[in-house]
Motif scaffolding. Structure first.
Motif, PDB file in Angstrom:
ATOM      1  N   ARG A   4       8.418   7.810 -17.018  1.00  0.00           N
ATOM      2  CA  ARG A   4       9.779   7.271 -17.084  1.00  0.00           C
ATOM      3  C   ARG A   4      10.610   7.740 -15.897  1.00  0.00           C
ATOM      4  NH1 ARG A   4      12.095   9.066 -22.715  1.00  0.00           N
ATOM      5  NH2 ARG A   4      11.233  11.012 -21.905  1.00  0.00           N
ATOM      6  N   ILE A   5      10.530   9.016 -15.588  1.00  0.00           N
ATOM      7  CA  ILE A   5      11.276   9.547 -14.439  1.00  0.00           C
ATOM      8  C   ILE A   5      10.720   8.976 -13.138  1.00  0.00           C
ATOM      9  CG2 ILE A   5      11.751  11.652 -13.138  1.00  0.00           C
ATOM     10  CD1 ILE A   5      12.048  13.130 -15.741  1.00  0.00           C
ATOM     11  N   ALA A   6       9.393   8.831 -13.051  1.00  0.00           N
ATOM     12  CA  ALA A   6       8.796   8.238 -11.852  1.00  0.00           C
ATOM     13  C   ALA A   6       9.278   6.810 -11.661  1.00  0.00           C
ATOM     14  CB  ALA A   6       7.271   8.274 -11.968  1.00  0.00           C
ATOM     15  N   THR A   7       9.450   6.065 -12.755  1.00  0.00           N
ATOM     16  CA  THR A   7       9.942   4.687 -12.665  1.00  0.00           C
ATOM     17  C   THR A   7      11.350   4.656 -12.101  1.00  0.00           C
ATOM     18  OG1 THR A   7       8.566   3.982 -14.530  1.00  0.00           O
ATOM     19  CG2 THR A   7      10.485   2.619 -14.002  1.00  0.00           C
ATOM     20  N   VAL A   8      12.218   5.524 -12.602  1.00  0.00           N
ATOM     21  CA  VAL A   8      13.605   5.563 -12.120  1.00  0.00           C
ATOM     22  C   VAL A   8      13.637   5.996 -10.655  1.00  0.00           C
ATOM     23  CG1 VAL A   8      15.871   6.647 -12.422  1.00  0.00           C
ATOM     24  CG2 VAL A   8      14.504   6.017 -14.427  1.00  0.00           C
ATOM     25  N   LEU A   9      12.886   7.026 -10.310  1.00  0.00           N
ATOM     26  CA  LEU A   9      12.899   7.529  -8.936  1.00  0.00           C
ATOM     27  C   LEU A   9      12.326   6.517  -7.953  1.00  0.00           C
ATOM     28  CD1 LEU A   9      11.815  11.256  -9.446  1.00  0.00           C
ATOM     29  CD2 LEU A   9      14.078  10.408  -8.803  1.00  0.00           C
ATOM     30  N   SER A  10      11.391   5.692  -8.401  1.00  0.00           N
ATOM     31  CA  SER A  10      10.787   4.714  -7.493  1.00  0.00           C
ATOM     32  C   SER A  10      11.806   3.697  -6.997  1.00  0.00           C
ATOM     33  CB  SER A  10       9.627   4.000  -8.189  1.00  0.00           C
ATOM     34  OG  SER A  10      10.097   3.166  -9.240  1.00  0.00           O
ATOM     35  N   THR A  25       0.830  -1.212   0.000  1.00  0.00           N
ATOM     36  CA  THR A  25       0.000   0.000   0.000  1.00  0.00           C
ATOM     37  C   THR A  25       0.861   1.256   0.000  1.00  0.00           C
ATOM     38  OG1 THR A  25      -1.831  -1.106   1.136  1.00  0.00           O
ATOM     39  CG2 THR A  25      -1.724   1.293   1.306  1.00  0.00           C
ATOM     40  N   VAL A  26       1.889   1.267   0.843  1.00  0.00           N
ATOM     41  CA  VAL A  26       2.797   2.421   0.877  1.00  0.00           C
ATOM     42  C   VAL A  26       3.476   2.607  -0.469  1.00  0.00           C
ATOM     43  CG1 VAL A  26       4.850   3.387   1.991  1.00  0.00           C
ATOM     44  CG2 VAL A  26       3.176   2.140   3.349  1.00  0.00           C
ATOM     45  N   TRP A  27       3.890   1.496  -1.064  1.00  0.00           N
ATOM     46  CA  TRP A  27       4.584   1.573  -2.356  1.00  0.00           C
ATOM     47  C   TRP A  27       3.677   2.151  -3.436  1.00  0.00           C
ATOM     48  CZ3 TRP A  27       9.400   1.502  -3.766  1.00  0.00           C
ATOM     49  CH2 TRP A  27       9.736   1.265  -5.091  1.00  0.00           C
ATOM     50  N   VAL A  28       2.413   1.717  -3.470  1.00  0.00           N
ATOM     51  CA  VAL A  28       1.469   2.244  -4.462  1.00  0.00           C
ATOM     52  C   VAL A  28       1.282   3.745  -4.271  1.00  0.00           C
ATOM     53  CG1 VAL A  28      -0.924   2.180  -5.260  1.00  0.00           C
ATOM     54  CG2 VAL A  28       0.284   0.048  -4.796  1.00  0.00           C
ATOM     55  N   ILE A  29       1.155   4.182  -3.039  1.00  0.00           N
ATOM     56  CA  ILE A  29       0.954   5.613  -2.763  1.00  0.00           C
ATOM     57  C   ILE A  29       2.178   6.416  -3.170  1.00  0.00           C
ATOM     58  CG2 ILE A  29       0.633   7.303  -0.922  1.00  0.00           C
ATOM     59  CD1 ILE A  29      -1.078   5.220   0.527  1.00  0.00           C
ATOM     60  N   PRO A  44      -0.094   6.254 -20.109  1.00  0.00           N
ATOM     61  CA  PRO A  44       1.090   5.707 -19.434  1.00  0.00           C
ATOM     62  C   PRO A  44       0.948   5.665 -17.920  1.00  0.00           C
ATOM     63  CG  PRO A  44       1.759   7.190 -21.190  1.00  0.00           C
ATOM     64  CD  PRO A  44       0.273   7.312 -21.071  1.00  0.00           C
ATOM     65  N   ARG A  45       0.333   6.679 -17.335  1.00  0.00           N
ATOM     66  CA  ARG A  45       0.184   6.701 -15.882  1.00  0.00           C
ATOM     67  C   ARG A  45      -0.724   5.574 -15.408  1.00  0.00           C
ATOM     68  NH1 ARG A  45      -3.323  10.297 -12.885  1.00  0.00           N
ATOM     69  NH2 ARG A  45      -2.880  10.152 -10.665  1.00  0.00           N
ATOM     70  N   VAL A  65       4.465   5.678  -5.474  1.00  0.00           N
ATOM     71  CA  VAL A  65       4.562   5.749  -6.936  1.00  0.00           C
ATOM     72  C   VAL A  65       3.467   6.653  -7.495  1.00  0.00           C
ATOM     73  CG1 VAL A  65       4.458   4.405  -9.073  1.00  0.00           C
ATOM     74  CG2 VAL A  65       5.666   3.493  -7.085  1.00  0.00           C
ATOM     75  N   LEU A  66       2.286   6.640  -6.874  1.00  0.00           N
ATOM     76  CA  LEU A  66       1.218   7.542  -7.310  1.00  0.00           C
ATOM     77  C   LEU A  66       1.642   8.997  -7.172  1.00  0.00           C
ATOM     78  CD1 LEU A  66      -1.695   8.136  -8.178  1.00  0.00           C
ATOM     79  CD2 LEU A  66      -2.362   7.906  -5.765  1.00  0.00           C
ATOM     80  N   LEU A  67       2.239   9.338  -6.048  1.00  0.00           N
ATOM     81  CA  LEU A  67       2.706  10.717  -5.853  1.00  0.00           C
ATOM     82  C   LEU A  67       3.794  11.083  -6.860  1.00  0.00           C
ATOM     83  CD1 LEU A  67       2.842  10.852  -1.940  1.00  0.00           C
ATOM     84  CD2 LEU A  67       1.120  11.871  -3.455  1.00  0.00           C
ATOM     85  N   LEU A  68       4.726  10.162  -7.087  1.00  0.00           N
ATOM     86  CA  LEU A  68       5.782  10.425  -8.067  1.00  0.00           C
ATOM     87  C   LEU A  68       5.204  10.625  -9.463  1.00  0.00           C
ATOM     88  CD1 LEU A  68       8.524   7.859  -6.937  1.00  0.00           C
ATOM     89  CD2 LEU A  68       8.613  10.345  -6.711  1.00  0.00           C
ATOM     90  N   SER A  69       4.189   9.828  -9.816  1.00  0.00           N
ATOM     91  CA  SER A  69       3.608   9.923 -11.154  1.00  0.00           C
ATOM     92  C   SER A  69       2.821  11.206 -11.348  1.00  0.00           C
ATOM     93  CB  SER A  69       2.709   8.711 -11.419  1.00  0.00           C
ATOM     94  OG  SER A  69       1.534   8.755 -10.624  1.00  0.00           O
ATOM     95  N   ARG A  70       2.361  11.812 -10.253  1.00  0.00           N
ATOM     96  CA  ARG A  70       1.653  13.091 -10.360  1.00  0.00           C
ATOM     97  C   ARG A  70       2.624  14.257 -10.537  1.00  0.00           C
ATOM     98  NH1 ARG A  70      -3.687  13.323  -9.328  1.00  0.00           N
ATOM     99  NH2 ARG A  70      -4.698  11.462  -8.455  1.00  0.00           N
ATOM    100  N   ILE A  71       3.867  14.069 -10.127  1.00  0.00           N
ATOM    101  CA  ILE A  71       4.856  15.146 -10.219  1.00  0.00           C
ATOM    102  C   ILE A  71       5.712  15.003 -11.476  1.00  0.00           C
ATOM    103  CG2 ILE A  71       6.821  16.231  -9.049  1.00  0.00           C
ATOM    104  CD1 ILE A  71       5.681  15.139  -6.415  1.00  0.00           C
ATOM    105  N   PHE A  72       6.058  13.769 -11.812  1.00  0.00           N
ATOM    106  CA  PHE A  72       6.985  13.519 -12.911  1.00  0.00           C
ATOM    107  C   PHE A  72       6.334  12.648 -13.978  1.00  0.00           C
ATOM    108  CE2 PHE A  72       9.421  13.773  -8.925  1.00  0.00           C
ATOM    109  CZ  PHE A  72      10.239  14.853  -9.200  1.00  0.00           C
ATOM    110  N   GLU A  73       6.917  12.688 -15.160  1.00  0.00           N
ATOM    111  CA  GLU A  73       6.456  11.792 -16.218  1.00  0.00           C
ATOM    112  C   GLU A  73       6.772  10.345 -15.824  1.00  0.00           C
ATOM    113  OE1 GLU A  73       8.599  10.558 -19.429  1.00  0.00           O
ATOM    114  OE2 GLU A  73      10.142  12.107 -19.388  1.00  0.00           O
TER     115      GLU A  73
END
Length: 463
Positions: free
Chosen positions: A257-263, A241-245, A389-390, A247-255
């Protein structure tokens, strides 16, 4: 069923994300990721005796990592896809193995193993990243049918939790789970449902409710994920659950591909900083869970599998459950159990590169099996190519750990990746048509989009 083809001009945010500066930022992040990965592995050598580090061999490791890092250029020039999400995790794992391979104490052909791993990664990534043409959609759910499907997923998850709790339900701390893990027993249907529901169906339902702008409903799958922890006593269930949240926050800030790397980069970077700056029981535990178990152990599994199968017979895929009765197999137990008995390091499940590659066909033919696996991942790219993509990122967010830690066939079947491919294929594309307010349409708007904007021609089918 007509597929939605948006002809609108890109928004300002989309232009920013497609700008060359975004590609440069991605390049910097990937380079930083490679450096942090190596630093983390060097730190791990102080905690795990079988993951060695020797300063005298550092230059060999750096040269090998730099050579393999050229493969990362594929991530700069390809668009996001399901293969991108899975491929970057597997790229990180191979990078870790190439680093560890230079310090390994095991006795096998290290040069051949490194070359085979690099070739396997390249042949996997080429189809997984480059094949993404849309697959013609012949069947599609109506919005009403999708609504029923999402409710069915939630009911199925709740029912599985209730039934499974009769077999095991313990509220224990993370440090105590291994005192009870060996006592767990579930019937085969419950085991399969647990893996599929937790890894695929609940993230898919959450992503759908987010796309429909039903945020309260999107929270229900996240709560159900937490309920699997006292049943399975799994860290994956606890942190999903924490992981989904996150990645959701990262995907709202970044595209994406960048969200994938940052995760992957951010949790690993935090572990490196914590262990370097402030060492105590809590930072050690975080470092052990994230940097060692999540990041380094899949790489180390390749090292161990190389050593074991350099002196033992290959499986030729007999480890696959439905093939074992049909062929002679030198191993009656699961490979993870075989590794535990031989090395006394715990059960080592391993990824496709170790299981379908090293264990099944050996180092020379391992790149060919990786190519086949990459072609299968490309099917996931094709069935999801017309989805946002999101949405693909969020519905597949829990699959990378599965592909890192279990054989490819297990990730497809037991963890439900194949089912997710089917769900992506039958998704109604019209539900992703932007509304006038800039969000996604709700159920009534989606119904109207299907019935009036995109009527179903004769000869097409809806279910």
């Amino acid at each position: 069923m007509h597929t939605l083809e948006s002809k609108r001009a890109p928004s300002i945010m989309e232009r920013v994300r497609l700008a060359p500066g975004s590609r440069f930022g991605l390049y910097v992040l990937v380079c930083l990721h490679i450096v942090i990965c190596c630093i983390s592995l060097a730190q791990i050598a102080h905690w795990q005796s079988y993951m060695l580090y020797d300063a005298a061999r550092l230059h060999y490791a750096i040269i090998a990592v730099l050579a393999f890092s050229t493969v990362s250029l594929l991530f700069m020039f390809t668009r996001f896809s399901f293969g991108y999400l899975i491929g970057f995790s597997l790229f990180t794992m191979i990078l870790g193995f190439i680093w560890l391979n230079n310090f390994s104490k095991f006795n096998y052909d290290h040069r051949l193993a490194g070359l085979s791993a690099a070739a396997s990664a390249l042949l996997f990534l080429l189809p997984a990243l480059l094949i993404n043409t849309p697959l013609k959609q012949r069947y599609a759910l109506s919005p009403a049918a999708l609504e029923h499907l999402l409710k069915f997923i939630l009911v199925l998850a709740l029912g599985t939790i209730v039934v499974a709790s009769f077999y095991n339900f313990r509220l224990v701390s993370i440090r105590q789970i291994y005192d009870f893990r060996n006592e767990l027993y579930f019937p085969a249907p419950i085991r399969y449902l647990t893996g599929i529901i937790l890894t695929v169906l609940l993230p898919f339902a959450c992503a759908c409710y987010l796309a429909l702008n039903r945020r309260w409903w999107a929270a229900v799958p996240l709560l159900l994920m937490l309920l699997f922890y006292p049943i399975t006593l799994s860290k994956f269930a606890l942190f999903s659950t924490v992981w989904v949240i996150v990645v959701l926050l990262l995907s709202r800030i970044f595209e994406p591909r960048i969200a994938t790397v940052l995760s992957i980069l951010l949790p690993m970077l935090l572990g490196v900083i914590l262990v370097s700056a402030y060492l105590n029981d809590y930072t050690q535990y975080y470092f052990g869970v994230v940097n060692i178990r999540m990041m380094a152990t899949p790489s180390s599994a390749m090292d161990i599998y190389n050593d074991f199968f350099s002196g033992h017979p290959r499986t030729w895929f007999c480890q696959i459950s439905f093939l074992k009765p049909l062929m002679s197999c030198p191993y009656q137990e699961q490979l993870s159990v075989v590794m535990e008995e031989f090395y006394q390091l715990g059960k080592f499940n391993a990824s496709l590169f170790a299981t379908e590659g090293i264990a099944s066909v050996g180092l020379y033919f391992a790149p060919l099996t990786a190519l086949v696996c990459g072609l299968v991942i490309a099917i996931g790219n094709r069935v999801s190519a017309e989805l946002p993509p999101r949405f693909v990122l969020m519905s597949g967010v829990l699959l990378p750990p599965a592909f890192l830690n279990v054989p490819f066939t297990t990730a497809l079947l037991t963890h439900g990746a194949g089912i997710l491919f089917l769900l992506w294929y039958i998704m109604p594309r019209t539900m992703f048509q932007p509304s006038r307010t800039g969000g996604f349409p709700d159920q009534a708007q989606a119904e109207h989009a299907v019935e009036t904007l995109h009527p179903t021609p004769q000869g097409d089918h809806q279910t």
